[in-house]
Design a protein around this motif. Structure first.
Motif, PDB file in Angstrom:
ATOM      1  N   GLN A  23      -5.342  -0.564 -10.448  1.00 52.01           N
ATOM      2  CA  GLN A  23      -5.774  -1.927 -10.109  1.00 52.01           C
ATOM      3  C   GLN A  23      -4.974  -2.480  -8.933  1.00 52.01           C
ATOM      4  O   GLN A  23      -5.527  -3.102  -8.018  1.00 52.01           O
ATOM      5  N   SER A  24      -3.660  -2.214  -8.917  1.00 55.47           N
ATOM      6  CA  SER A  24      -2.794  -2.709  -7.842  1.00 55.47           C
ATOM      7  C   SER A  24      -3.118  -2.049  -6.508  1.00 55.47           C
ATOM      8  O   SER A  24      -3.121  -2.705  -5.461  1.00 55.47           O
ATOM      9  N   ILE A  25      -3.387  -0.735  -6.524  1.00 55.82           N
ATOM     10  CA  ILE A  25      -3.685  -0.017  -5.285  1.00 55.82           C
ATOM     11  C   ILE A  25      -5.016  -0.481  -4.697  1.00 55.82           C
ATOM     12  O   ILE A  25      -5.131  -0.709  -3.487  1.00 55.82           O
ATOM     13  N   ILE A  26      -6.040  -0.623  -5.544  1.00 57.02           N
ATOM     14  CA  ILE A  26      -7.343  -1.103  -5.072  1.00 57.02           C
ATOM     15  C   ILE A  26      -7.201  -2.502  -4.469  1.00 57.02           C
ATOM     16  O   ILE A  26      -7.744  -2.802  -3.407  1.00 57.02           O
ATOM     17  N   SER A  27      -6.437  -3.348  -5.150  1.00 56.46           N
ATOM     18  CA  SER A  27      -6.204  -4.704  -4.643  1.00 56.46           C
ATOM     19  C   SER A  27      -5.480  -4.667  -3.300  1.00 56.46           C
ATOM     20  O   SER A  27      -5.768  -5.468  -2.414  1.00 56.46           O
ATOM     21  N   SER A  28      -4.553  -3.716  -3.140  1.00 56.88           N
ATOM     22  CA  SER A  28      -3.805  -3.607  -1.886  1.00 56.88           C
ATOM     23  C   SER A  28      -4.714  -3.176  -0.739  1.00 56.88           C
ATOM     24  O   SER A  28      -4.558  -3.646   0.394  1.00 56.88           O
ATOM     25  N   PHE A  29      -5.659  -2.282  -1.007  1.00 57.58           N
ATOM     26  CA  PHE A  29      -6.632  -1.881   0.023  1.00 57.58           C
ATOM     27  C   PHE A  29      -7.469  -3.093   0.455  1.00 57.58           C
ATOM     28  O   PHE A  29      -7.692  -3.317   1.647  1.00 57.58           O
ATOM     29  N   LEU A  30      -7.932  -3.854  -0.515  1.00 59.17           N
ATOM     30  CA  LEU A  30      -8.730  -5.048  -0.203  1.00 59.17           C
ATOM     31  C   LEU A  30      -7.888  -6.082   0.542  1.00 59.17           C
ATOM     32  O   LEU A  30      -8.365  -6.733   1.471  1.00 59.17           O
ATOM     33  N   PHE A  31      -6.628  -6.206   0.138  1.00 63.32           N
ATOM     34  CA  PHE A  31      -5.739  -7.157   0.795  1.00 63.32           C
ATOM     35  C   PHE A  31      -5.481  -6.731   2.240  1.00 63.32           C
ATOM     36  O   PHE A  31      -5.426  -7.568   3.145  1.00 63.32           O
ATOM     37  N   GLY A  32      -5.345  -5.429   2.469  1.00 57.04           N
ATOM     38  CA  GLY A  32      -5.159  -4.927   3.827  1.00 57.04           C
ATOM     39  C   GLY A  32      -6.359  -5.234   4.713  1.00 57.04           C
ATOM     40  O   GLY A  32      -6.209  -5.587   5.885  1.00 57.04           O
ATOM     41  N   SER A  33      -7.567  -5.120   4.140  1.00 60.53           N
ATOM     42  CA  SER A  33      -8.792  -5.453   4.887  1.00 60.53           C
ATOM     43  C   SER A  33      -8.810  -6.932   5.251  1.00 60.53           C
ATOM     44  O   SER A  33      -9.168  -7.312   6.376  1.00 60.53           O
ATOM     45  N   TYR A  34      -8.398  -7.759   4.296  1.00 54.01           N
ATOM     46  CA  TYR A  34      -8.320  -9.209   4.551  1.00 54.01           C
ATOM     47  C   TYR A  34      -7.324  -9.498   5.671  1.00 54.01           C
ATOM     48  O   TYR A  34      -7.602 -10.317   6.563  1.00 54.01           O
ATOM     49  N   CYS A  35      -6.171  -8.835   5.654  1.00 49.65           N
ATOM     50  CA  CYS A  35      -5.140  -9.064   6.678  1.00 49.65           C
ATOM     51  C   CYS A  35      -5.649  -8.686   8.066  1.00 49.65           C
ATOM     52  O   CYS A  35      -5.392  -9.392   9.049  1.00 49.65           O
ATOM     53  N   ALA A  36      -6.372  -7.564   8.155  1.00 52.26           N
ATOM     54  CA  ALA A  36      -6.920  -7.131   9.439  1.00 52.26           C
ATOM     55  C   ALA A  36      -7.931  -8.148   9.971  1.00 52.26           C
ATOM     56  O   ALA A  36      -7.934  -8.484  11.164  1.00 52.26           O
ATOM     57  N   LEU A  37      -8.774  -8.655   9.092  1.00 57.31           N
ATOM     58  CA  LEU A  37      -9.767  -9.655   9.494  1.00 57.31           C
ATOM     59  C   LEU A  37      -9.097 -10.974   9.867  1.00 57.31           C
ATOM     60  O   LEU A  37      -9.542 -11.670  10.785  1.00 57.31           O
ATOM     61  N   THR A  38      -8.019 -11.326   9.164  1.00 53.85           N
ATOM     62  CA  THR A  38      -7.278 -12.547   9.496  1.00 53.85           C
ATOM     63  C   THR A  38      -6.652 -12.428  10.884  1.00 53.85           C
ATOM     64  O   THR A  38      -6.630 -13.399  11.648  1.00 53.85           O
ATOM     65  N   ALA A  39      -6.146 -11.241  11.199  1.00 57.76           N
ATOM     66  CA  ALA A  39      -5.575 -11.012  12.530  1.00 57.76           C
ATOM     67  C   ALA A  39      -6.640 -11.195  13.612  1.00 57.76           C
ATOM     68  O   ALA A  39      -6.398 -11.832  14.648  1.00 57.76           O
ATOM     69  N   ALA A  40      -7.839 -10.639  13.363  1.00 59.49           N
ATOM     70  CA  ALA A  40      -8.948 -10.790  14.325  1.00 59.49           C
ATOM     71  C   ALA A  40      -9.350 -12.260  14.452  1.00 59.49           C
ATOM     72  O   ALA A  40      -9.621 -12.753  15.546  1.00 59.49           O
ATOM     73  N   LEU A  63       0.827  -1.199   0.000  1.00 60.76           N
ATOM     74  CA  LEU A  63       0.000   0.000   0.000  1.00 60.76           C
ATOM     75  C   LEU A  63       0.868   1.260   0.000  1.00 60.76           C
ATOM     76  O   LEU A  63       0.595   2.217  -0.746  1.00 60.76           O
ATOM     77  N   ILE A  64       1.918   1.257   0.804  1.00 53.12           N
ATOM     78  CA  ILE A  64       2.843   2.405   0.847  1.00 53.12           C
ATOM     79  C   ILE A  64       3.506   2.603  -0.508  1.00 53.12           C
ATOM     80  O   ILE A  64       3.573   3.718  -1.031  1.00 53.12           O
TER      81      ILE A  64
END
Length: 283
Positions: free
Chosen positions: A223-240, A193-194
């Motif tokens: 496309q890559s940035i949008i995917s990175s935002f979605l991937f970040g959301s997935y990572c946060a949910l995986t942590a939870a 994302l950075i």
């Protein structure tokens, strides 16, 4: 009706509402899972067909890496279906599926990061881009990509629970494994994302060989940035999900566990398959 009876009735209605909400989420997961897999398979076949054509615009490292990621995901889909529906009682199939799922979940983080790094070099260091993403250097990148899960977490196969994740004796190990995946993918998610946002900002001051190529490269960056935002959301949910895993059978946390598990699975599939959809829309 006394207060206790009212409370009991309200609680039952509340639990029933939650139950149906979880059912709806599971249906959404199945719809995204199967429709996304079919669409990705079709797109992968189309990309492979275009790779066979000389001087095709799609014959670039970005699309090669993209197809590698789709292939790994399709393998995880196939082994999951075989284990869950075709050979549910066969132990070797379950072990194979555990290995493939472990590999796919760790592979995806570095895969997404590589795609964003490819956009960085294409837009910022475009004069050196081909040297990095072609020939032996690119072959080395692909090799590291394939070996990444083993380099990062291959030692985990020293634990018998790695092949029997859902054994009752492996609950603690499963939680630790999920936590490891969440951290490793979280690091990749933040990094991608950075890099993506930096590239989007720096690209404003970069001049490519032509306006048409600049537009094309920026479309892939979006496309890559949008995917990175979605991937970040997935990572946060995986942590939870990893935090809640030890409490999955606790009546006070069971519903919350189901929510984090289902939304984690949903966002994982949305992340993976949205990249294919965005690729078609933006291209």
């Amino acid at each position: 009706m006394n207060n206790h009876e009212k409370f009991t009735e309200e609680t039952e209605e509340h639990l029933e509402s939650i139950h149906w909400l979880l059912v709806i989420i599971d249906i959404c997961i199945d719809v995204v899972f199967y429709s996304g897999a079919i669409f990705t398979l079709f797109l992968t076949i189309c990309l492979l067909y275009n790779f066979s054509k000389p001087n095709n615009i799609l014959n670039t490292a970005y699309y090669y890496v993209l197809v590698l990621g789709y292939t790994v995901d399709l393998c995880s889909v196939i082994t999951y279906i075989l284990d869950a529906s075709v050979f549910p009682e066969i132990s070797p199939m379950k072990e194979i599926n555990n290995i493939i799922q472990w590999y796919a979940k760790l592979f995806v983080g570095f895969w997404n990061t590589l795609l964003v790094l490819n956009r960085l070099t294409a837009l910022i260091w475009w004069n050196k881009h081909s040297k990095i993403w072609e020939g032996k250097f690119f072959a080395g990148i692909v090799l590291i990509l394939f070996l990444y899960p083993f380099i990062l977490n291959g030692y985990s196969f020293g634990n018998p629970c790695q092949l029997n994740l859902h054994d009752d004796k492996c609950t603690e190990y499963m939680a630790e494994s999920q936590n490891f995946v969440a951290i490793s993918n979280g690091v990749n998610g933040i990094l991608s994302l950075i890099v993506g946002l930096f590239t989007a900002f720096a690209a404003r001051f970069s001049v490519l060989a032509s306006k048409s190529s600049q537009k094309y490269e920026k479309q892939l960056l979006i496309q890559s940035i949008i995917s990175s935002f979605l991937f970040g959301s997935y990572c946060a949910l995986t942590a939870a999900y990893s935090i809640m895993y030890p409490y999955q059978n606790d009546k006070d946390f069971a519903v919350l566990f189901d929510f984090t598990r289902d939304f984690s699975n949903l966002f994982y599939k949305i992340f993976y398959y949205s990249s294919a959809v965005l690729l078609v829309i933006l291209s």
